[in-house]
Design a protein around this motif. Sequence first.
Motif, mmCIF file in Angstrom:
data_model
loop_
_atom_site.group_PDB
_atom_site.id
_atom_site.type_symbol
_atom_site.label_atom_id
_atom_site.label_comp_id
_atom_site.label_asym_id
_atom_site.label_seq_id
_atom_site.Cartn_x
_atom_site.Cartn_y
_atom_site.Cartn_z
ATOM 1 N N VAL A 16 0.846 -1.201 0.000
ATOM 2 C CA VAL A 16 0.000 0.000 0.000
ATOM 3 C C VAL A 16 0.876 1.244 0.000
ATOM 4 N N HIS A 17 1.861 1.264 0.863
ATOM 5 C CA HIS A 17 2.723 2.441 0.978
ATOM 6 C C HIS A 17 3.680 2.599 -0.209
ATOM 7 N N LEU A 25 -3.231 1.346 -6.491
ATOM 8 C CA LEU A 25 -3.814 1.179 -5.163
ATOM 9 C C LEU A 25 -5.146 0.431 -5.237
ATOM 10 N N ALA A 71 -5.770 1.967 5.765
ATOM 11 C CA ALA A 71 -4.507 2.398 5.159
ATOM 12 C C ALA A 71 -4.712 2.774 3.691
ATOM 13 N N GLN A 74 -6.661 6.124 3.508
ATOM 14 C CA GLN A 74 -5.820 7.254 3.888
ATOM 15 C C GLN A 74 -4.755 7.542 2.833
ATOM 16 N N TYR A 75 -4.144 6.493 2.340
ATOM 17 C CA TYR A 75 -3.078 6.678 1.361
ATOM 18 C C TYR A 75 -3.606 7.181 0.035
ATOM 19 N N LEU A 78 -3.310 10.768 -0.408
ATOM 20 C CA LEU A 78 -1.966 11.313 -0.527
ATOM 21 C C LEU A 78 -1.390 11.195 -1.929
ATOM 22 N N ILE A 79 -1.965 10.316 -2.723
ATOM 23 C CA ILE A 79 -1.428 10.100 -4.075
ATOM 24 C C ILE A 79 -1.943 11.202 -4.997
#
Length: 79
Positions: A16-17, A25, A71, A74-75, A78-79
């Motif tokens: 994921v990160h 994703l 996760a 939330q991520y 950020l992308i």
Amino acid sequence: MEQELETRGQEALRQVHAARRLAELEDLRVQVLGKKSFFHQILKQLGSLSLEERPRIGAVIHQWKARLEEAIAQYAHLI
């Protein structure tokens, strides 16, 4: 089995990160949370586990699924 769940969950979090695009994703979300995912397959097998193992393994799976869903959500922002 719990160790394998932990290992798979940690690997999924790492992926994921490492994702760099929303499409990547989304593909990962389907891969780790979809009906063909490892976690879903183990949930389908809970009936074959001992009475002592079922609630413990089920809880671990649900915790990982919730953690991964959070996760990913939330991520994605950020992308």
